[in-house]
Design a protein around this motif. Structure first.
Motif, short mmCIF file in Angstrom:
data_model
loop_
_atom_site.label_atom_id
_atom_site.label_comp_id
_atom_site.label_asym_id
_atom_site.label_seq_id
_atom_site.Cartn_x
_atom_site.Cartn_y
_atom_site.Cartn_z
N GLU A 38 8.25 -38.15 -4.43
CA GLU A 38 7.63 -39.32 -5.06
C GLU A 38 6.15 -39.06 -5.32
OE1 GLU A 38 8.24 -43.33 -3.42
OE2 GLU A 38 9.97 -42.51 -2.40
N VAL A 39 5.48 -38.56 -4.27
CA VAL A 39 4.04 -38.34 -4.39
C VAL A 39 3.77 -37.26 -5.43
CG1 VAL A 39 1.95 -37.75 -3.15
CG2 VAL A 39 3.75 -39.01 -2.01
N LEU A 40 4.58 -36.21 -5.43
CA LEU A 40 4.37 -35.13 -6.39
C LEU A 40 4.57 -35.63 -7.82
CD1 LEU A 40 6.08 -32.09 -4.65
CD2 LEU A 40 3.67 -32.72 -4.71
N LEU A 41 5.58 -36.49 -7.99
CA LEU A 41 5.83 -37.01 -9.33
C LEU A 41 4.66 -37.89 -9.79
CD1 LEU A 41 9.61 -37.95 -9.28
CD2 LEU A 41 8.52 -36.11 -10.53
N VAL A 42 4.09 -38.63 -8.86
CA VAL A 42 2.98 -39.53 -9.19
C VAL A 42 1.67 -38.75 -9.27
CG1 VAL A 42 1.74 -41.61 -8.47
CG2 VAL A 42 4.18 -41.48 -8.19
N LYS A 66 16.18 -29.47 -18.45
CA LYS A 66 16.26 -30.67 -19.27
C LYS A 66 16.68 -31.88 -18.44
CE LYS A 66 18.04 -32.22 -23.70
NZ LYS A 66 16.86 -32.96 -24.03
N SER A 67 17.58 -31.63 -17.48
CA SER A 67 18.06 -32.77 -16.69
C SER A 67 17.10 -33.14 -15.57
CB SER A 67 19.45 -32.49 -16.12
OG SER A 67 19.45 -31.25 -15.47
N PHE A 68 16.07 -32.32 -15.34
CA PHE A 68 15.10 -32.67 -14.32
C PHE A 68 14.32 -33.89 -14.77
CE2 PHE A 68 11.01 -32.46 -12.17
CZ PHE A 68 11.46 -32.41 -10.86
N LYS A 69 14.29 -34.90 -13.87
CA LYS A 69 13.70 -36.17 -14.29
C LYS A 69 12.23 -36.25 -13.90
CE LYS A 69 18.01 -38.56 -13.44
NZ LYS A 69 18.44 -37.82 -12.27
N ILE A 70 11.46 -36.87 -14.76
CA ILE A 70 10.06 -37.09 -14.44
C ILE A 70 9.89 -38.38 -13.67
CG2 ILE A 70 9.13 -35.77 -16.38
CD1 ILE A 70 8.73 -38.60 -17.71
N ARG A 71 11.00 -39.11 -13.48
CA ARG A 71 10.96 -40.35 -12.70
C ARG A 71 12.03 -40.28 -11.63
NH1 ARG A 71 9.56 -42.23 -17.82
NH2 ARG A 71 7.54 -43.27 -17.79
N LEU A 72 12.11 -41.35 -10.84
CA LEU A 72 13.07 -41.34 -9.74
C LEU A 72 14.50 -41.60 -10.19
CD1 LEU A 72 11.30 -43.16 -6.79
CD2 LEU A 72 11.87 -40.75 -7.00
N ALA A 73 14.66 -42.53 -11.12
CA ALA A 73 16.02 -42.82 -11.54
C ALA A 73 16.05 -43.10 -13.04
CB ALA A 73 16.57 -44.03 -10.82
N PHE A 110 6.44 -51.44 -6.78
CA PHE A 110 5.52 -50.31 -6.59
C PHE A 110 5.96 -49.11 -7.40
CE2 PHE A 110 2.18 -50.66 -3.40
CZ PHE A 110 2.34 -51.97 -3.03
N ARG A 111 7.25 -48.83 -7.38
CA ARG A 111 7.73 -47.65 -8.09
C ARG A 111 7.61 -47.80 -9.59
NH1 ARG A 111 12.88 -45.86 -4.38
NH2 ARG A 111 11.64 -44.70 -2.87
N MET A 112 7.79 -49.01 -10.09
CA MET A 112 7.63 -49.20 -11.54
C MET A 112 6.17 -49.05 -11.93
SD MET A 112 10.37 -52.08 -12.72
CE MET A 112 10.33 -53.23 -11.37
N LEU A 113 5.28 -49.59 -11.09
CA LEU A 113 3.86 -49.50 -11.42
C LEU A 113 3.33 -48.07 -11.28
CD1 LEU A 113 2.45 -52.77 -9.83
CD2 LEU A 113 2.98 -52.28 -12.22
N SER A 114 3.91 -47.31 -10.37
CA SER A 114 3.44 -45.94 -10.21
C SER A 114 4.22 -44.97 -11.10
CB SER A 114 3.52 -45.53 -8.74
OG SER A 114 4.82 -45.71 -8.27
N THR A 115 4.91 -45.48 -12.09
CA THR A 115 5.63 -44.74 -13.12
C THR A 115 6.84 -43.96 -12.60
OG1 THR A 115 4.50 -42.58 -13.07
CG2 THR A 115 3.41 -44.33 -14.32
N LEU A 116 7.31 -44.31 -11.41
CA LEU A 116 8.47 -43.60 -10.86
C LEU A 116 9.79 -44.21 -11.33
CD1 LEU A 116 7.34 -42.91 -7.21
CD2 LEU A 116 7.91 -41.22 -8.95
N LEU A 117 9.75 -45.46 -11.71
CA LEU A 117 10.96 -46.12 -12.19
C LEU A 117 10.64 -46.77 -13.54
CD1 LEU A 117 12.61 -48.13 -9.28
CD2 LEU A 117 13.46 -46.07 -10.38
N LEU A 118 11.65 -46.80 -14.41
CA LEU A 118 11.46 -47.49 -15.68
C LEU A 118 11.85 -48.94 -15.53
CD1 LEU A 118 12.94 -44.91 -18.20
CD2 LEU A 118 10.54 -45.57 -17.93
N PRO A 119 11.00 -49.86 -15.98
CA PRO A 119 11.39 -51.27 -15.91
C PRO A 119 12.54 -51.51 -16.88
CG PRO A 119 9.08 -51.01 -16.54
CD PRO A 119 9.69 -49.66 -16.59
N GLU A 120 13.36 -52.48 -16.55
CA GLU A 120 14.47 -52.78 -17.42
C GLU A 120 14.00 -53.69 -18.55
OE1 GLU A 120 17.90 -52.92 -14.87
OE2 GLU A 120 18.23 -54.82 -15.90
N LYS A 121 13.06 -54.53 -18.15
CA LYS A 121 12.53 -55.50 -19.10
C LYS A 121 11.09 -55.77 -18.69
CE LYS A 121 13.51 -59.81 -19.77
NZ LYS A 121 14.11 -60.99 -19.13
#
Lengths: 368, 245, 306
Positions: A205-209, A361-368, C51-62
């Motif tokens: 998580e931290v690395l991605l951020v 390509k499948s490596f994600k820049i986000r968590l999900a 937190f995860r949406m704001l830190s760009t780790l998750l995409l918001p749905e809306k």
């Protein structure tokens, strides 16, 4: 660049501080080499052979007929000169060649004794000795059938020549196999686990951020395993040369270059698994079931591929270890150069490019 | 007075590190005993010894009348345990969890059946009986988990930070369960990081650096340290701590 | 780019899985520059997803959200350059030492420890004596301090702290909040989440959150002032008995344990003598009744029960 180097250093620290894994990493090749010293016997069917019939008489035709009728052999073609035989062996097209000398029947009938030359590819020693045994028994059958009408017993002496591995040492057969297995295990499993571990501890998580490119994260995780794997290749080769007394007949540089290619293939697989899984156990399970088993089954080093049903033979073509196994065998035992293995290298290279592309390509820049 | 836990100079060493240093205390039957201390003060180690999971280095202790050195099996049969980290199997249903835990504590099928019905009724989980535990809100899980831990009516139940991260309403409902258990004569041994919860205990002990530095009722402790809240008592004591885990 | 707010969240929504479990339910709020803003709510309320949406780790749905004026979806790269993030589990490498962890995170963010040492100095000196110890062997409080150093080392403009005090003892928690107050003086905007209600009072503004919804946003002071009823603290020798008795008393509107007292609100005006007499008939002694100042926790309980 400095960032990258620091990252790689950190990866080495992880590997170095986990003494148990380290022991497994470097102990495994040694133990496997020793364990696989016990050669395995396998039955062989439909082995490709060629026949050089310089006699073309009754006796030679009858023996060839019997060989052709046997389920063990498949006569590929009849050739007219010995050079062709040599070439076929080098290309790995045939397992065995049988040469009938000119005037075979005549010699047999008049002198009561004739010779046949049997050439076998002994880089696969089990297969080679089995095939020569089968041929000998077919010749013996033939002699028994004509003996009934003869006054004095005839004899045919097979002159057997084991090519590439005259002492029929079992080892060369499994050294390339162990090499493929060990690399598969180290690269695929360890890379996958080390990336998934970061997901589990939350450090991913931290690395991605961070502004650090996700692609570089992956690359720097792969570097230590590439180096470790090359060390493993070296240690396997050293064991094979100095402990098992099996020299490398071809170019060491080429061998290392091909190993590097295969390692990259495995690393891509490892990355792919890590992208698709979230727990270490899952990564381990997939690596073992999905990668390790096919390597054992389809690389041709334990179970001859030519014995498998056709669909399985087709599947085996997709297993990178199969091509690597052929390449290593060719370099180590036959001592051939790149020109003889470029096709296999090309196939392996293509598989690698595809895998690498898919996993990056499948490596994600986000968590999900 | 009947004591369910009695320790005398109970000590656990790991090499030259003394995790729990000669702790001596008693817990009465039916008491709610708060076991406080900063991270690394030695709470977990002490609790493990009392649950029969870890062999003491020296000192003596009995739990439910059984010796922690020799009778760990008997101890385990007479205690219940619940922690924040592990409580229930998330991939089993509510009912399956009750059946499983009832089973490992040796309840008969008939007993499990009647008890699980009572329990579901009491927690208002009747409609959720066939749902996976994973689908329940955290607060419900914790309540269910506690009920399962006392299903076999143990003499003592050990609760390791049972209310961490739970909303304030559910936290209070959880304490209602604790009070009820205590009223039924089950001794409750609980650790918590919420200082207001320390107030709900009959007596509390505060561990600092492996030793019990204070042990009394919340009211007495506050007057002893001349402060108004347990928070301050804790702070006074733990501030001097040298070590942490 | 710089808008008026450090963080702006508009109708943000996130659901998980096939059942479409709603984790974040159309949440909107904003955080001013330099503000210490708290998301207060129990586990599973949706804090981590926000937190995860704001830190760009998750995409918001809306919905939309910006951090430092940057959009969390389109400008994720810029956001990653500027924010500091400390996930709920204090992400550190257990097999690396304190110093190695810090140095590693510094390089990842393209800086060095020396460059921004002044920012972390206060905190780092407390753990420096153990700098050669592996992070896996540290206590919760020390891990938390190290994780904060790691999140601060690149001088972020906005700091995201997801439950930094969970599982940490009260002393370390107190120290941690003092550190946050000092960081605020460095003009760093801080968004912090916590399940501990007592920490809410230390924030400039807070949002109370439950089941993915924000129940209320305000300053802690205003929230307390908004508490609708008069609240009383009642004490007796036996707490459980007291609460049971109070719940049976017809005039009682609500009653719950609150530390050594029970907090009680009444339907009408309190008739103290009558209540005391009633409690005495229930066998309670040492009865004390006094007005109580509501806290954030009282306010939250009130909101949850509505």
């Amino acid at each position: 660049m400095e960032q990258f180097i620091n990252f790689v250093k950190k990866e080495f620290a992880h590997v170095w501080r986990d003494k148990k894994t380290l022991l497994i990493l470097f102990g495994m090749p040694v133990i496997q080499i020793l364990i696989f010293g016990f050669a395995l016997t396998n039955e062989v069917k439909n082995s490709e052979i060629i026949v050089l019939d310089q006699a073309k008489d009754q006796a030679s035709q009858q023996i060839i007929g019997r060989i052709a009728a046997s389920r063990y052999f498949h006569i590929q073609s009849s050739v007219m000169n010995k050079e062709k035989i040599e070439e076929a062996f080098k290309q790995g097209k045939i397992k065995m060649a049988i040469v009938f000398p000119a005037g075979f029947n005549e010699t047999l009938l008049h002198q009561g004794k004739a010779q046949i030359q049997i050439l076998a590819d002994a880089s696969d020693p089990n297969t080679a000795s089995m095939l020569t045994n089968y041929v000998s028994s077919i010749i013996q059958d033939y002699l028994n059938s004509i003996d009934k009408t003869a006054v004095i017993p005839y004899s045919i002496v097979p002159e057997v020549r084991m090519l590439y591995n005259p002492q029929l040492k079992g080892a060369p057969n499994f050294v390339p196999g162990v090499m493929a297995l060990v690399l598969m295990l180290v690269c695929v499993m360890m890379t996958a686990i080390s990336i998934v571990k970061e997901k589990e501890t939350g450090t991913m998580e931290v690395l991605l951020v961070s502004p650090f490119s996700p692609l570089l994260v992956i690359l720097s995780k792969a570097v230590p395993y590439l180096i470790l794997s090359l060390i493993n290749v070296a240690s396997i080769l050293l064991l094979s040369i100095y402990v098992l007394d099996l020299p490398v007949n071809g170019s060491i540089v080429l061998l290392f270059a091909e190993s590097t290619l295969f390692i990259i293939t495995c690393l891509s697989l490892g990355i792919f698994i890590s992208v698709k899984t979230d727990s270490q156990q899952m990564a381990m399970l997939i690596s073992l079931m999905g990668m390790f088993l096919p390597t054992v089954l389809f690389s041709g080093f334990m179970f001859p591929i030519e014995n498998m049903p056709y669909p399985l033979q087709l599947i085996s073509n997709l297993v990178p270890a199969k091509w690597f196994y052929i390449i290593v065998k060719s370099i180590m035992i036959k001592g051939v150069g790149f020109s003889a293995i470029w096709k296999e290298t090309l196939i392996l290279g293509s598989i690698t490019v595809v895998l690498l592309a898919v996993s990056l390509k499948s490596f994600k820049i986000r968590l999900a | 007075m009947e004591y369910v836990i009695k320790t005398d100079k109970l000590t656990k060493r790991f090499g030259d590190f003394v995790a729990t240093n000669e702790i001596t205390f008693e817990v009465e039957k039916g008491e709610i005993f708060g076991f406080l201390g900063a991270n690394g003060a030695g709470k977990t180690t002490a609790m493990r010894m009392l649950c029969g999971l870890s062999m003491p280095s020296s000192g003596t202790a009995t739990v439910a009348g059984f010796d922690v050195y020799k009778q760990t099996e008997e101890i385990k049969r007479n205690i219940g345990y619940m922690s924040q980290r592990f409580s229930l199997y998330e991939d089993l249903t509510v009912q399956e969890n009750i059946r499983f835990f009832g089973g490992i504590y040796g309840l008969s099928n008939q007993e499990i059946k009647t008890k699980s019905e009572d329990l579901l009724e009491q927690l208002g989980l009747k409609n959720e009986a066939k749902k996976l535990v994973a689908s329940l809100p955290l607060g419900w899980k914790q309540k269910l988990s506690f009920s399962v831990a006392v299903l076999h009516q143990p003499k003592i139940v050990f609760l390791d930070e049972p209310t961490g991260g739970v909303d304030p309403v559910t936290r209070r409902q959880f304490w209602d369960l604790i009070y009820e258990a205590s009223a039924k004569g089950i001794t409750v041994f609980v650790t918590t990081h919420y200082m207001d919860e320390a107030e709900y205990c009959n007596r509390i002990s505060i561990m600092v650096d492996g030793k019990i530095e204070a042990l009394d009722t919340p009211a007495n402790l506050k007057s002893q340290f001349k402060v108004n809240s347990m928070d301050e008592v804790f702070f006074e004591l733990a501030r001097g701590a040298k070590r942490s885990d | 780019m710089s808008g008026p707010f450090a963080i702006e969240v508009n109708q943000l929504r996130k659901t998980y899985g096939k059942e479409q479990l709603v984790a974040v339910d159309d949440v909107s709020f904003h955080v001013n520059k330099g503000e210490l803003f708290g998301l207060i709510g129990p586990d599973g309320a949706g804090k981590t997803s926000i937190f995860r949406m704001l830190s760009t780790l998750l995409l918001p749905e809306k919905g939309t959200a910006t951090v430092d004026g940057y959009d969390v979806v389109a400008d994720y790269k810029q956001i990653r350059e500027t924010i500091g993030y400390m996930p709920g589990k204090f992400s550190l490498y257990p097999d690396l030492t304190i110093e190695e962890n810090l140095r590693f995170f510094a390089t990842v963010f393209g800086t060095t420890i020396a460059q921004n040492y002044h920012l972390i100095e206060d905190i780092y000196v407390q753990i420096e004596p153990f700098k050669n110890r592996r992070a896996g062997k540290l206590s919760g409080g020390m891990k938390q301090k190290l994780a904060l150093c790691c999140a601060l080392i690149h001088k972020p403009t906005v700091l995201f702290l997801d439950e930094p005090t969970t599982g940490v003892d009260p002393v370390s928690r107190k120290e941690f909040w003092e550190m946050l107050k000092r960081l605020k003086e460095q003009n760093i905007t801080i968004l912090v989440s916590t399940p501990y209600m007592d920490e809410a009072a230390l924030c400039d503004r807070i949002a109370l959150i439950q089941n993915g919804k924000i129940l209320s946003i305000n300053t802690p002071q205003n929230m307390i002032e908004q508490y609708p009823e008069r609240l009383f603290a009642i004490k007796a020798d036996q707490m459980y008995k007291l609460i049971k008795a109070l719940r049976e008393y017809p005039e009682v509107m609500d009653c719950y344990a609150f530390g050594e007292y029970a907090h009680v609100s009444f339907k009408g005006a309190l008739q103290e003598i009558k209540l005391k007499a009633y409690l005495e008939t229930k066998g309670l002694v040492q009865i004390e009744i006094k007005p109580a100042a509501p806290t954030i926790e009282d306010y939250f309980i009130k909101l949850l029960k509505n």
